[in-house]
Every structure is written in C-alpha cells, then in structure tokens.
Write an enzyme that holds these catalytic residues in place. Structure first.
Site, PDB file in Angstrom:
ATOM      1  N   HIS A 295      -7.589  -6.054   0.943  1.00  0.00           N
ATOM      2  CA  HIS A 295      -6.436  -5.156   0.921  1.00  0.00           C
ATOM      3  C   HIS A 295      -5.277  -5.709   1.746  1.00  0.00           C
ATOM      4  O   HIS A 295      -4.114  -5.508   1.403  1.00  0.00           O
ATOM      5  CB  HIS A 295      -6.858  -3.784   1.453  1.00  0.00           C
ATOM      6  CG  HIS A 295      -5.866  -2.695   1.177  1.00  0.00           C
ATOM      7  ND1 HIS A 295      -5.589  -2.238  -0.093  1.00  0.00           N
ATOM      8  CD2 HIS A 295      -5.067  -1.989   2.004  1.00  0.00           C
ATOM      9  CE1 HIS A 295      -4.673  -1.285  -0.039  1.00  0.00           C
ATOM     10  NE2 HIS A 295      -4.341  -1.117   1.228  1.00  0.00           N
TER      11      HIS A 295
ATOM     12  N   SER B 149       0.845  -1.194   0.000  1.00  0.00           N
ATOM     13  CA  SER B 149       0.000   0.000   0.000  1.00  0.00           C
ATOM     14  C   SER B 149       0.890   1.258   0.000  1.00  0.00           C
ATOM     15  O   SER B 149       1.641   1.456  -0.939  1.00  0.00           O
ATOM     16  CB  SER B 149      -0.965  -0.057   1.186  1.00  0.00           C
ATOM     17  OG  SER B 149      -2.068   0.795   0.984  1.00  0.00           O
TER      18      SER B 149
END
Length: 258
Positions: free
Chosen positions: A235, A101
């Site tokens: 995620h 990320s």
C-alpha cells in the site's frame, strides 16, 4: 528544512498548503494529497526527484504537525471546498494532483470543485492506492478501538515502529488517524461526476487493500482514463519506488503540461 515557504502567489500563510518547492519560473505545480494519518512532510523528498520547472505543493490536513490544534473536518465536500479555495490563487499555471489513498478521494473532490464552481480544473489527477469513490467498500474501522485501527495500519505498512514504541507520540497521532478514517468512511458521493481532468491510476502489486482491478474503477470517474500503472510494493509502495513513481509522473507531465 521547513515544510513550507511563504513565497509565491496567494496569501503569505495558508493553513492548507505547504510549498516544498516554489519557483517564480515554474511552468506547472504538482499538488500532493497525503494518506489517512499522513502529513505534508510525507512529500518532503519529492522535489529532488521531479523536474526543476515543477513546483511541489503538499496539502496539510488539520490535526497534525503544525496544525495539531486544528479540529478535523468531518465532511469530504467541505474539506474539498477549503482546499480548492486555497489552491485557486495557484491556478495561474497548470495544476496536477497526486493523491495517495485517502488523498485520492480528496483530490477527486477538489478537482470536482475546481472544475465546476471555479472553472479551473487540474490538468491531470494521479490516483494512487485507492479505488474510485463509488467503488469503495463500507468500513467502520474509525468506530473501533485503537488496537483494531493500529493493527490495520500496521498490516498496510503505514505505522512507523518508532510511533508504536512511543505511547505519548501514539496518543498524539491517533486522533488525526481516526478522524481521517471517519472522513473516508462517511464519504458516500451521491453522484459520481465524470471529470474532464484525465485520471491515471497507480497501485502497488502487493497492496492487499487495492488491487489493479479496483484501481481501474477510476475509468468511471473521468472522461479520459489513462490506465493503471503497477509498482513493486504494498500500500505504501512510494516509500520504496519513489524514483520510479516520480519518473512516471514526470512522463505524464511532459506529455500534458510542460
């Protein structure tokens, strides 16, 4: 087990790096960059899933764990230059970067610095759960209230229930999370440099923030794009797919640096 070791090359204690495995006979080093709000400890379990000849080094951002009192860095390039300087003594062996990320964006900028100013580019960059910098969508979450930011993180699966249940602990971690999001939101590279470093993109199949097509934008950021690998999960797919993920990383490392 401690999150760092003082053994190995470079200064005895570096605020930016934590050695999770540090062997004198290591053939390469995997440098891991955490997500927004994350810390070096996120990668604590990784060494046991990777070949013994790979050192594992995690980057520790300011404002968390043993750097709780350190002020945040407001500019991505400035942060990248600090991390690159810390990594330079370790470049006597091939370096591989894994960024998750926010960590993907920082790893890209560190690679730019090491390739350009230092002449020691990493051997490969694994960009996880993030699109390439030029493709990022504008956001203002860091400027919203705590509840909006907490709701966003909870939806992504990035907020542990024990933190949400502890008001004091939540108060300690929120400043670092907000600073990380602001760092990412203010990061708008004026020029997308194509790295000589090959880039492999990785994404969770159920990630609502980054889909495979978005991850494929990394092809614009490198002269050698190694494609997108999808893993089951959202995620934070590494939490459930660590063995599968490290297996894929190991495959690339054996092809390129071992």
């Amino acid at each position: 087990m401690s999150n760092h070791s003082t053994a190995g090359p470079g200064p005895a204690r570096n605020s930016w790096l934590r050695f999770l495995r540090n062997r004198p006979d290591a053939r390469a080093r995997l440098v891991c960059f955490p997500h927004a709000g994350g810390a070096a400890g996120y990668y604590q379990a990784w060494p046991k899933h990777l070949p013994a000849e790979i050192d594992v080094v995690a980057v520790q951002y300011p404002g968390r764990q043993d750097r709780l009192g350190d002020p945040p860095v407001a500019d991505m390039r400035t942060m990248a230059e600090s991390v690159a300087a810390a990594l330079q003594p370790l470049a006597d062996r091939p370096l591989a970067f894994f960024g998750h990320s926010l960590g993907s964006a920082l790893a890209y900028e560190v690679a730019r610095v090491m390739e350009g100013a230092m002449g020691t580019p990493p051997a490969i960059l694994f960009a996880s759960a993030r699109m390439a910098p030029h493709a990022a969508k504008p956001s203002d979450l860091s400027r919203q209230g705590d509840q909006a930011l907490i709701a966003h993180l909870t939806k992504l699966g990035g907020m542990a229930p024990q933190i949400l249940a502890d008001e004091e602990l939540l108060g300690l971690v929120m400043p670092a999370i907000r600073a990380d999001y602001r760092l990412l939101e203010d990061y708008r590279p004026t020029h997308l440099a194509r790295l000589s470093t090959p880039v492999a993109a990785m994404v969770g199949t159920a990630d609502e923030a980054v889909e495979a097509a978005s991850a494929a934008t990394w092809s614009d950021a490198t002269r050698e794009f190694l494609g997108v690998t999808e893993f089951p999960g959202g995620h934070f797919y590494p939490d459930a797919c660590l063995e599968q993920l490290t297996g894929e990383i190991t495959r690339h490392l054996r092809e390129r640096v071992l």
